[in-house]
Design a protein around this motif. Structure first.
Motif, short mmCIF file in Angstrom:
data_model
loop_
_atom_site.label_atom_id
_atom_site.label_comp_id
_atom_site.label_asym_id
_atom_site.label_seq_id
_atom_site.Cartn_x
_atom_site.Cartn_y
_atom_site.Cartn_z
N LEU A 130 0.83 -1.21 0.00
CA LEU A 130 0.00 0.00 0.00
C LEU A 130 0.86 1.25 0.00
CD1 LEU A 130 -2.83 -0.91 2.56
CD2 LEU A 130 -3.06 -0.72 0.07
N ARG A 131 2.04 1.17 0.59
CA ARG A 131 2.93 2.32 0.67
C ARG A 131 3.82 2.47 -0.58
NH1 ARG A 131 4.02 4.73 5.42
NH2 ARG A 131 6.17 5.06 4.71
N HIS A 132 3.66 1.60 -1.53
CA HIS A 132 4.48 1.60 -2.74
C HIS A 132 4.01 2.69 -3.69
CE1 HIS A 132 7.02 -0.34 -5.83
NE2 HIS A 132 6.06 0.00 -6.67
N HIS A 133 4.95 3.41 -4.30
CA HIS A 133 4.61 4.45 -5.28
C HIS A 133 5.48 4.31 -6.52
CE1 HIS A 133 1.82 6.32 -2.58
NE2 HIS A 133 2.73 6.41 -1.64
N GLY A 134 5.09 4.97 -7.58
CA GLY A 134 5.70 4.77 -8.88
C GLY A 134 7.17 5.10 -8.95
N ASP A 135 7.66 6.00 -8.09
CA ASP A 135 9.07 6.37 -8.17
C ASP A 135 9.98 5.18 -7.84
OD1 ASP A 135 8.26 6.41 -5.52
OD2 ASP A 135 9.52 8.10 -4.96
N ALA A 136 9.45 4.20 -7.14
CA ALA A 136 10.24 3.01 -6.82
C ALA A 136 10.43 2.11 -8.05
CB ALA A 136 9.56 2.21 -5.71
N GLU A 137 9.68 2.35 -9.12
CA GLU A 137 9.76 1.52 -10.32
C GLU A 137 10.77 2.04 -11.33
OE1 GLU A 137 7.91 -1.14 -10.47
OE2 GLU A 137 6.08 -0.81 -9.32
N LEU A 138 11.34 3.22 -11.11
CA LEU A 138 12.19 3.84 -12.11
C LEU A 138 13.40 2.98 -12.44
CD1 LEU A 138 12.06 7.59 -11.03
CD2 LEU A 138 10.73 6.41 -12.78
N VAL A 139 13.77 2.98 -13.71
CA VAL A 139 14.90 2.21 -14.22
C VAL A 139 16.02 3.20 -14.56
CG1 VAL A 139 15.70 0.65 -16.02
CG2 VAL A 139 13.34 0.48 -15.17
N PRO A 140 17.20 3.06 -13.95
CA PRO A 140 18.29 3.98 -14.27
C PRO A 140 18.54 4.06 -15.78
CG PRO A 140 18.89 2.62 -12.39
CD PRO A 140 17.61 2.06 -12.94
N GLY A 141 18.45 5.26 -16.33
CA GLY A 141 18.67 5.47 -17.76
C GLY A 141 17.54 5.00 -18.64
N GLY A 142 16.42 4.55 -18.04
CA GLY A 142 15.32 3.99 -18.81
C GLY A 142 14.27 5.01 -19.17
N VAL A 143 13.19 4.52 -19.76
CA VAL A 143 12.05 5.33 -20.18
C VAL A 143 10.98 5.23 -19.12
CG1 VAL A 143 10.39 5.78 -22.02
CG2 VAL A 143 12.64 4.86 -22.58
N ASP A 144 10.53 6.36 -18.62
CA ASP A 144 9.65 6.40 -17.45
C ASP A 144 8.18 6.46 -17.85
OD1 ASP A 144 8.37 6.86 -15.06
OD2 ASP A 144 9.02 8.96 -14.89
N PHE A 145 7.48 5.36 -17.64
CA PHE A 145 6.02 5.33 -17.73
C PHE A 145 5.40 5.12 -16.34
CE2 PHE A 145 7.13 4.45 -22.08
CZ PHE A 145 6.12 5.07 -22.81
#
Length: 370
Positions: free
Chosen positions: A25-40
């Motif tokens: 429940l505390r998870h948010h999208g910024d934790a999914e970011l991939v270094p150097g990747g494309v952010d969706f």
């Protein structure tokens, strides 16, 4: 780059209903970011605020040696009040809409309220309510995730709903949301993305003057100010006054107050119209590209993000991880009550980025089927 970690999680409530865990429940999208990747994964538009806004904020750097002034605070409140047609007592400035959820949870705990949170939706309201020890009923909307006020328990004296709702991208009619309001109930409407929907006036409740209504707005998504934490509440003056009861002096800094004034100024309205048109055009093109590629779009989206599903018959967790290895960051859906791991939320992006997503999706899909 790898995002900085968020605040340390508090202890999990003793009685959490079936569904996502406390950590999920505390998870948010910024934790999914991939270094150097494309952010969706993150629903912030662009890499930073527009040049004029950066210059406006930079012009106040010399004032940071002093405390925020009463004039700055009053001017920011006046800008919000003018935008939504309310008096100053109907405005509460916030350090991001997330602070609003924190204050509402403490208000509910002080008043002994029982909450109902409409899901699937942004999970921070439920996290804050449970953190404060407030009883929470989950109202799980079935597909196509349209709000039905009759599903909300009558005994709920605090109701939280998103409009448009994150992550489903469903936009509820103004009158349907208004039906939740009544004397003796606090109705919180999360309108963090309402400024860029096609018909804001036909859906927003900001300035509606309904009893117990609190509308939360964010300025961080559209104007790429996530690092500054800027938002506000508009609503019932009595409720807003109670929310502000225990706040410290100077709850917002000088740059935050300046951002409110700048983003709600008439000059910014003209740019907002342009941004809104871009969001609509990019979303339509993105949905067409996804559907052409055989990527299932769950419901017609009306916000700056799209809910999709991973290919049938494939391990959804492995598929999402495969996209990440290919440089595509997506927002997992299984942390939202009412959804599971087959759902992904995709921020609306331009054609070049969507083409990269489609290539990675096809490659992962075909690779997994071999």
């Amino acid at each position: 780059m790898t995002p900085a970690p968020g605040p340390a999680p508090g202890p999990a409530p003793e009685h959490l209903p079936e569904g996502p865990s406390w950590d999920a429940l505390r998870h948010h999208g910024d934790a999914e970011l991939v270094p150097g990747g494309v952010d969706f994964a993150v629903n912030v538009r662009g890499d930073g605020p527009p040049a004029w806004l950066r210059e406006r904020l930079a012009s106040r750097l010399g004032d940071l040696g002093g405390y925020p002034t009463v004039d700055d605070d009053e001017a920011a409140v006046a800008a919000v009040a003018a935008r939504h047609g309310v008096g100053p007592d109907g405005v509460l400035l916030l350090g991001g809409a997330a602070e609003g959820f924190h204050l509402i949870a403490d208000h509910a705990a002080r008043r002994g309220l029982h909450a109902a949170v409409v899901h699937p939706s942004f999970t921070e309201p439920e996290v804050e309510l449970r953190r404060a020890g407030v009883g929470v009923d989950r109202v799980i909307l079935p597909p196509p995730y349209r709000l039905d006020p009759a599903l909300v328990p009558d005994e709920a004296d605090l109701v939280v709903v998103g409009n448009p709702t994150n992550p489903t991208s469903v936009l509820h009619p103004r009158d349907t949301v208004a039906a939740l309001c009544r004397p003796g109930r606090v109705t919180v409407v999360d309108e963090a993305f309402c400024d860029v929907v096609s018909d804001e006036a036909g859906h927003t409740l900001a300035g509606a003057g309904l009893p117990g209504l609190v509308v939360l707005r964010s300025l961080t998504k559209t104007w790429a100010l996530a690092g500054l934490r800027v938002g506000y509440a508009v609503g019932d003056p009595a409720v807003l006054a109670d929310l502000a009861t225990d706040r410290p002096h100077w709850p917002l800094g000088t740059l935050q107050l300046e951002a409110v004034r700048a983003c709600l100024a008439p000059a910014a309205d003209r740019e907002l119209e342009t941004v809104r048109a871009q969001v609509v055009a990019e979303r339509e093109a993105m949905v067409a590209a996804l559907e052409t590629a055989g990527i299932p779009v769950v419901v017609p989206p009306e916000a700056p993000f799209v809910l999709v599903r991973t290919p049938a018959g494939m391990d959804p967790v492995a598929f999402r991880a495969g996209l990440a290895r290919r440089g595509i960051a997506t927002r997992r859906g299984d942390t939202f009550p009412g959804l599971d791991a087959t759902y992904l939320r995709l921020a609306v992006r331009d054609g070049r980025m969507v083409a990269e997503l489609v290539r990675a999706w096809r490659a992962q899909r075909e690779g997994d089927r071999r």
